[in-house]
Scaffold this motif. Structure first.
Motif, PDB file in Angstrom:
ATOM      1  N   PHE A 126     -10.525   4.565   5.312  1.00 31.08           N
ATOM      2  CA  PHE A 126      -9.314   3.130   6.093  1.00 31.08           C
ATOM      3  C   PHE A 126     -10.757   1.983   6.054  1.00 31.08           C
ATOM      4  O   PHE A 126     -10.320   0.376   5.783  1.00 31.08           O
ATOM      5  N   ILE A 129     -10.963  -0.375   2.227  1.00 32.30           N
ATOM      6  CA  ILE A 129     -10.697  -1.638   2.558  1.00 32.30           C
ATOM      7  C   ILE A 129     -11.309  -2.384   2.895  1.00 32.30           C
ATOM      8  O   ILE A 129     -11.284  -2.020   4.409  1.00 32.30           O
ATOM      9  N   ILE A 132      -9.591  -7.250   5.978  1.00 32.83           N
ATOM     10  CA  ILE A 132      -8.375  -8.385   6.881  1.00 32.83           C
ATOM     11  C   ILE A 132      -7.319  -7.619   5.364  1.00 32.83           C
ATOM     12  O   ILE A 132      -6.346  -8.429   6.058  1.00 32.83           O
ATOM     13  N   LEU A 133      -8.193  -7.260   4.741  1.00 30.67           N
ATOM     14  CA  LEU A 133      -6.856  -7.234   3.459  1.00 30.67           C
ATOM     15  C   LEU A 133      -6.123  -5.635   4.329  1.00 30.67           C
ATOM     16  O   LEU A 133      -4.562  -5.853   4.502  1.00 30.67           O
ATOM     17  N   LEU A 134      -6.999  -4.547   4.684  1.00 36.37           N
ATOM     18  CA  LEU A 134      -5.758  -3.286   5.701  1.00 36.37           C
ATOM     19  C   LEU A 134      -5.338  -4.288   6.683  1.00 36.37           C
ATOM     20  O   LEU A 134      -3.906  -4.008   6.467  1.00 36.37           O
ATOM     21  N   ILE A 136      -3.735  -7.334   6.537  1.00 36.02           N
ATOM     22  CA  ILE A 136      -2.609  -7.770   5.810  1.00 36.02           C
ATOM     23  C   ILE A 136      -1.740  -6.586   5.542  1.00 36.02           C
ATOM     24  O   ILE A 136      -0.854  -7.493   5.987  1.00 36.02           O
ATOM     25  N   ALA A 137      -2.373  -5.707   4.859  1.00 36.97           N
ATOM     26  CA  ALA A 137      -1.035  -4.632   4.315  1.00 36.97           C
ATOM     27  C   ALA A 137      -0.263  -4.258   5.986  1.00 36.97           C
ATOM     28  O   ALA A 137       0.659  -3.967   5.448  1.00 36.97           O
ATOM     29  N   ILE A 138      -1.028  -3.840   6.952  1.00 38.79           N
ATOM     30  CA  ILE A 138      -0.401  -2.885   8.037  1.00 38.79           C
ATOM     31  C   ILE A 138       0.582  -4.820   8.340  1.00 38.79           C
ATOM     32  O   ILE A 138       1.915  -4.606   8.498  1.00 38.79           O
ATOM     33  N   ALA A 140       2.510  -6.649   6.590  1.00 40.80           N
ATOM     34  CA  ALA A 140       3.013  -6.915   6.212  1.00 40.80           C
ATOM     35  C   ALA A 140       4.015  -5.605   6.494  1.00 40.80           C
ATOM     36  O   ALA A 140       5.384  -6.230   5.805  1.00 40.80           O
ATOM     37  N   SER A 141       3.756  -4.553   6.036  1.00 42.21           N
ATOM     38  CA  SER A 141       4.639  -3.520   6.767  1.00 42.21           C
ATOM     39  C   SER A 141       5.418  -3.754   7.358  1.00 42.21           C
ATOM     40  O   SER A 141       6.603  -2.486   7.461  1.00 42.21           O
ATOM     41  N   LEU A 142       4.765  -3.784   9.185  1.00 46.28           N
ATOM     42  CA  LEU A 142       6.025  -4.216  10.052  1.00 46.28           C
ATOM     43  C   LEU A 142       6.314  -4.995  10.289  1.00 46.28           C
ATOM     44  O   LEU A 142       7.326  -4.604  10.936  1.00 46.28           O
ATOM     45  N   GLY A 143       6.299  -5.910   9.962  1.00 47.47           N
ATOM     46  CA  GLY A 143       7.015  -7.087   9.308  1.00 47.47           C
ATOM     47  C   GLY A 143       6.553  -8.150  10.789  1.00 47.47           C
ATOM     48  O   GLY A 143       5.336  -8.027  11.609  1.00 47.47           O
ATOM     49  N   ALA A 221      -6.250 -15.786  10.556  1.00 43.77           N
ATOM     50  CA  ALA A 221      -6.502 -15.323   9.341  1.00 43.77           C
ATOM     51  C   ALA A 221      -4.461 -15.227   9.068  1.00 43.77           C
ATOM     52  O   ALA A 221      -3.919 -15.622   7.990  1.00 43.77           O
ATOM     53  N   LEU A 225      -1.724 -17.461   7.227  1.00 41.39           N
ATOM     54  CA  LEU A 225      -1.929 -16.775   5.671  1.00 41.39           C
ATOM     55  C   LEU A 225       0.467 -16.382   5.652  1.00 41.39           C
ATOM     56  O   LEU A 225       0.621 -15.920   4.750  1.00 41.39           O
ATOM     57  N   GLY A 226       0.840 -16.997   6.652  1.00 41.10           N
ATOM     58  CA  GLY A 226       2.338 -16.744   7.539  1.00 41.10           C
ATOM     59  C   GLY A 226       2.982 -14.822   7.048  1.00 41.10           C
ATOM     60  O   GLY A 226       3.779 -14.629   7.578  1.00 41.10           O
TER      61      GLY A 226
END
Lengths: 285, 309
Positions: A126, A129, A132-134, A136-138, A140-143, A221, A225-226
């Motif tokens: 964990f 990574i 902030i990137l982690l 972002i990825a989480i 994005a995957s959760l919505g 942040a 980034l939306g």
């Protein structure tokens, strides 16, 4: 308000904290922020989503303290409502990270051996990574959504807590007074509750305070980034992103939400640093 | 020493596997069908099915993960973008140097200025310079990269017209992103250098050096700085890692075509192969930097060197 016994550890800590002017200032700002968030609907002069296109892009005035945005919404009111998102995500994400990370770290230190290895290698992954990137990825995957944002920020912060708790539990369980307690026949539960936990609470509390600031930054942040809170609900980072297109002519739209973030983070840093100095008298002076 | 480096390099393999697995699981859970997103809502059911078959999206999770690792290791192939149809490797080959220039420039600036400021602050403790620098350091830590970036654009591009507000090709375009990205690290390095130097300056061997009549500059640089360096390097290493994360935001503010922007854009458009590639590269860079910092320690501190022999 709690009135701790005189000469108790808590009392002495609070006494030392009170002498640190910056820390007291930070605490005052945070209490105000929390009250603002709780009573937002009563404080805010307008509703966060009330549009008034005739009043769009109005400069700060007596009617709109911080002006209005491209939809004619009152920026002051939106910042007040935005405090709700920041405080909620900040507090809950850090609680999530502290409890789950703390449990993982404590069990790694307590059981040792293979379990320690497995837990800490997972944490290493964990941590390899950028946080902030982690997040972002989480996210994005959760919505999108407030809860998912909280989970994303919390999980990204979790490994740090696991490491801090594991470290302090390991150091403390090696100390002589733990050995002494064991020799006197104290049970595992007694040792953990009475000796280990109280002694590793200082680094955890300091870490948590500073972490809330990081969590609020990460929230801003992600929204910037939306990937965070969706409009029209106001979030400081999201407000910054939305104002970017108008920065040329209506700079006040950008400056206000950024200042809100800065003041919050600064208050948390003052309090965190003050707590660190107050809780560990051996450190610094 | 060599064995220590090799052993640390070997740990990269499980970490890379772990990161890809974590990422695969996250992307697997991500809502939204890439086929539908890429082909659009008018696509026929056949076309969607064909897209999923072509990209292996109809396969079970472990098969997809296994195939990805197999292709990456055996064919050095990490896939092709769903959208641009270029290979992920070439997308990253374009973007990675940009991110690297951005973050190396920023950490270089932060280290240089941070150490200079920190040393001056420590030597002239409680002077006006020290007080002003500490106030700015406090502000710097609390300012988000994207906010500072917008403020810099507002001042230097919009009002003064000195520097361009976007892009990363010419030196003039690079100045603002470097400053924006480095401000947090600059503040932290300044504070760290200051406190580390203050601790060393009070020690006995500095007094000895002064007593024997050594020149002040030699004392500061040779005796004090060298001994104060370990915590400073630790913090620089940590900050370099943070910069890689922060570069995602700086790239977004200044429209810089780096890996972070590539990753964020790909996440938004469900371009899975690009997301995987970009994140893995960033993670690898991050891990490598940590490794480099560890090696640097042992090089700087002879006491540690003997331990790893």
């Amino acid at each position: 308000m709690i009135f701790p016994r005189k000469n108790s550890n808590l009392y002495l800590t609070l006494l030392r904290l009170k002498r640190n002017r910056l820390a007291v200032f930070g605490l005052a700002v945070l209490v105000m922020l929390l009250l603002t968030a709780i009573f937002a609907p009563r404080i805010a002069p307008y509703h966060y989503a009330t549009q008034n296109l005739a009043d769009a892009f109005e400069a700060p005035s007596g009617k709109h303290y911080l002006g209005t945005d491209d939809f004619g919404r009152d920026i002051f009111s939106r910042i007040i409502y935005g405090a709700r998102v920041s405080t909620q995500v900040g507090l809950f994400a850090v609680s999530l990270a502290m409890i789950s990370g703390g449990l993982l770290g404590a069990s790694a230190a307590y059981y040792g051996g293979r379990i320690d290895g497995i837990i800490m290698r997972c944490m290493d992954i964990f941590m390899s990574i950028p946080q902030i990137l982690l997040a972002i990825a989480i996210a994005a995957s959760l919505g999108p959504g407030l809860l998912n944002l909280t989970i994303a920020v919390g999980v990204a912060a979790l490994p740090d807590f696991a490491r801090v708790v594991r470290g302090s539990v390991l150091t403390i369980s090696g100390q002589e007074y733990i050995e002494a307690a064991r020799c006197m026949g104290a049970s595992d539960a007694w040792i953990i509750l009475r000796h280990i936990l109280p002694n590793c609470s200082a680094p955890i509390i300091v870490q948590s305070t500073l972490r809330v600031g990081q969590a609020i930054l990460a929230t801003a942040a992600l929204s910037f980034l939306g990937l965070g809170v969706q409009p029209p609900y106001p979030e400081w980072g999201g407000m910054l992103a939305a104002s970017r297109g108008y920065v040329r002519d209506y700079a006040y739209m950008t400056i206000a939400p950024g200042l809100a973030i800065m003041i919050t983070i600064m208050a948390l840093n003052f309090l965190g640093d003050g707590l660190r100095d107050a809780m560990d008298p051996k450190l610094k002076r | 020493m060599v064995r220590f480096c090799l052993r640390r390099l070997l740990t990269l393999i499980p970490v890379t596997l772990g990161v890809t697995f974590l990422l695969f699981s996250l992307l697997y859970m991500t809502p939204g069908d890439p086929a539908l997103l890429v082909l659009g809502p008018e696509a026929t059911e056949d076309a969607l099915r064909e897209f999923r078959r072509e990209h292996g999206l109809d396969q079970p999770f472990l098969v997809r993960y296994g195939r990805f690792v197999y292709n990456a290791v055996v064919h050095q192939d990490v896939g092709r973008s769903y959208i641009t149809h270029r290979t992920v490797a070439s997308e990253i080959a374009d973007a990675f140097p940009v991110t690297l220039t951005l973050s190396i420039g920023a950490i270089f600036f932060a280290t240089l200025m941070g150490m200079i400021f920190g040393i001056i602050c420590a030597v002239k403790q409680y002077s006006i310079f020290d007080n002003v620098a500490m106030v700015f350091a406090m502000l710097g830590i609390a300012t988000p990269v994207f906010y500072l970036g917008i403020l810099l654009i507002l001042l230097f591009s919009v009002h003064l017209h000195w520097l361009p507000s976007s892009g990363f090709d010419t030196p003039a375009q690079r100045i603002l992103p470097w400053i924006a990205l480095s401000s947090v690290s600059l503040s932290i390095i300044t504070r760290m250098t200051r406190s580390s130097m203050l601790e060393v300056i009070r020690s006995d061997y500095i007094r000895t050096a002064r007593a024997k009549g050594q020149k002040e500059t030699v004392i500061i640089v040779k005796h004090a700085l060298r001994n104060a360096l370990i915590p400073i390097i630790t913090i620089i290493g940590i900050q370099f890692g943070h910069l890689l994360g922060g570069s995602i935001l700086a790239e977004s503010v200044f429209s810089i075509p780096g890996v972070g922007r590539l990753a964020v854009d790909a996440i938004k458009s469900r371009d899975y192969p690009v997301v995987q590639g970009a994140v893995i590269y960033l993670a690898l860079a991050y891990v490598l930097i940590n490794l480099l910092v560890d090696i640097l320690y042992t090089w700087i501190d002879p006491r540690l060197r003997t331990r790893y022999r």
